[in-house]
Write an enzyme that holds these catalytic residues in place. Structure first.
Site, PDB file in Angstrom:
ATOM      1  N   SER A 181       0.794  -1.227   0.000  1.00  0.00           N
ATOM      2  CA  SER A 181       0.000   0.000   0.000  1.00  0.00           C
ATOM      3  C   SER A 181       0.828   1.280   0.000  1.00  0.00           C
ATOM      4  O   SER A 181       0.337   2.312  -0.434  1.00  0.00           O
ATOM      5  CB  SER A 181      -0.965  -0.005   1.181  1.00  0.00           C
ATOM      6  OG  SER A 181      -0.282  -0.276   2.376  1.00  0.00           O
ATOM      7  N   HIS A 209      -5.458  -3.078  -2.917  1.00  0.00           N
ATOM      8  CA  HIS A 209      -5.099  -2.084  -3.937  1.00  0.00           C
ATOM      9  C   HIS A 209      -5.033  -2.699  -5.329  1.00  0.00           C
ATOM     10  O   HIS A 209      -4.566  -2.056  -6.266  1.00  0.00           O
ATOM     11  CB  HIS A 209      -3.757  -1.434  -3.604  1.00  0.00           C
ATOM     12  CG  HIS A 209      -3.802  -0.622  -2.358  1.00  0.00           C
ATOM     13  ND1 HIS A 209      -4.309   0.652  -2.320  1.00  0.00           N
ATOM     14  CD2 HIS A 209      -3.457  -0.930  -1.096  1.00  0.00           C
ATOM     15  CE1 HIS A 209      -4.245   1.111  -1.075  1.00  0.00           C
ATOM     16  NE2 HIS A 209      -3.727   0.170  -0.317  1.00  0.00           N
ATOM     17  N   LYS A 238     -12.011   0.966  -1.575  1.00  0.00           N
ATOM     18  CA  LYS A 238     -11.001   1.596  -2.433  1.00  0.00           C
ATOM     19  C   LYS A 238     -11.536   1.702  -3.866  1.00  0.00           C
ATOM     20  O   LYS A 238     -12.391   2.526  -4.134  1.00  0.00           O
ATOM     21  CB  LYS A 238      -9.677   0.868  -2.278  1.00  0.00           C
ATOM     22  CG  LYS A 238      -9.114   1.192  -0.885  1.00  0.00           C
ATOM     23  CD  LYS A 238      -7.820   0.554  -0.517  1.00  0.00           C
ATOM     24  CE  LYS A 238      -7.382   1.115   0.837  1.00  0.00           C
ATOM     25  NZ  LYS A 238      -6.722   0.132   1.688  1.00  0.00           N
TER      26      LYS A 238
END
Ligand SMILES: *Cc1c(COP(=O)(O)O)cnc(C)c1O
Length: 388
Positions: A181, A209, A238
């Site tokens: 990250s 991610h 996200k």
């Protein structure tokens, strides 16, 4: 008024401030997006994880509003009591289909998922192997599991293999971020999966991610590399722009999560409106691959622009670290960029190792070319020197 904790807080906050590590909240007075309003100033933001530009999509808001009308706000109980609703199951089916997995189990956040998954799979007789740069939620998941924890050097499958060969333990689990990250680099998943196969260890991959970003259909790094993991964790907060998270795996593994994971069992269920928005986000993401293509155009533009400035950068994820060294330096450059209309937050220890404070740029599908160029031009004007 009791003043015991107050005294402790003052001491600790002062110590953090002296080290340049005190954090401060700063509310946006706009929706999330490539342009936000902070402190009364309109700024181009490079700090959100809203990779596909879905957080403020009106279709998601509408799906949430419909569910609010029919199901109310709060779930009222944990899922195992009476908080379980049709909306949770619909989202779990959509999440499993998105990931090409047999099943998926919702958690209230990625943090809660990682805290629960390892603890559900193993206990004091077991050993968990964790990458040195794993996200804090996996680190905390290791602790909550009460297994012996072995931290292996970052992305080093050979070191992992040596450690696995030496380790005993009833069950062995290897856990890793797919995309790390704070650096944006990838775990060597093919090698890790091979080591796991040779040593009969389970592989848990955090695709936070990577989902929506990597892989031919956006399932993440496992898909991109053709790797099978025992559990894949993905957050809805996200690239999917909503909130919540899920663990994808076999029907039995997913069933075990509902029976054992403390963060699932002992926490109020997600609101139905959040689930409905999550389901809509998955539908939009699958129907509109052009969003991922736009994201990748921006990733390539940012990487090329940074390299032209002498900053090492690879087009491998949406995350571009600009490592500056000391916390004060990262804060200072963030202030200078902000004066040029660019919002990027300084990331300091303990989020990153000592001496590697940085600005972490994240690009999204919603950024225009001109917005990316604004960041690159601001960096060029500052002649920022990166830490070796
Ligand atoms: C953000 C993040 C999480 C936590 O997910 P939330 O849904 O925000 O709680 C877990 N793992 C990684 C690698 C992350 O970056």
């Amino acid at each position: 008024m009791p003043a015991v904790a107050d005294q402790w807080a003052r001491e600790d906050l002062d110590a953090l401030a002296r080290q340049g590590l005190r954090r401060a909240l700063e509310p946006l007075s706009s929706a999330q997006g490539p342009e936000v309003v902070a402190g009364g100033q309109r700024l181009v933001s490079f700090s959100s994880n809203d990779y596909l530009g879905l957080a403020a999509d009106p279709r998601l808001a509408r799906a949430a509003a419909l569910a609010l009308e029919s199901r109310g706000v709060g779930a009222g109980a944990s899922r195992l009591v009476v908080g379980d609703m049709d909306a949770h199951h619909a989202l779990e089916r959509a999440a499993a289909a998105l990931m090409g997995a047999e099943a998926a189990r919702l958690f209230n956040s990625g943090y809660a998922a990682n805290a629960g998954i390892l603890q559900a799979l193993c206990g004091p007789e077991d050993v968990v192997f964790s990458d040195a740069l794993n996200h804090a939620s996996l680190v905390d998941g290791c602790r909550l599991s009460r297994a012996k924890v072995v931290v292996y050097p970052h992305a080093d499958a050979r070191a992992l293999e040596r450690l696995l060969a030496e380790a005993g333990g009833r069950r062995r689990v290897v856990c890793t971020d797919a995309v790390f990250s704070m650096d944006g680099d990838h775990a060597p998943l093919r090698e890790l999966a091979e080591v796991c196969r040779r040593h009969r260890a389970a592989l848990v991959v955090d695709e936070a991610h990577a989902v929506g970003v990597l892989g031919p259909t956006g399932r993440g790094l496992c898909e991109a590399l053709g790797v099978e993991a025992d559990v894949r964790m993905a957050t809805l907060g996200k690239a999917l722009g909503v909130f919540g998270a899920f663990a994808a795996g076999s029907a039995e593994v997913v069933e075990l999560m509902a029976n054992r994971a403390r963060t699932f069992v002992f926490s109020t269920a997600l609101p139905a409106a959040v689930c409905a928005a999550g389901e809509e986000a998955i539908a939009v993401m699958r129907a509109e691959p052009a969003r991922r293509e736009a994201l990748w155009r921006n990733i390539r533009r940012m990487a090329a622009g940074l390299r032209a400035l002498g900053v090492p950068a690879e087009p491998r994820s949406a995350i571009f670290p600009l490592v500056l060294g000391e916390p004060a330096r990262a804060l200072e450059v963030a202030v200078q960029l902000r004066a040029r209309g660019v919002l990027v937050k300084a990331i300091r220890p303990p989020t990153v190792p000592e001496g590697t404070s940085r600005l972490r740029f994240a690009v999204t599908a919603a950024h225009s070319e001109a917005q990316i160029d604004l960041a690159l031009e601001a960096l060029a004007a500052l002649e920022v020197r990166v830490a070796a």
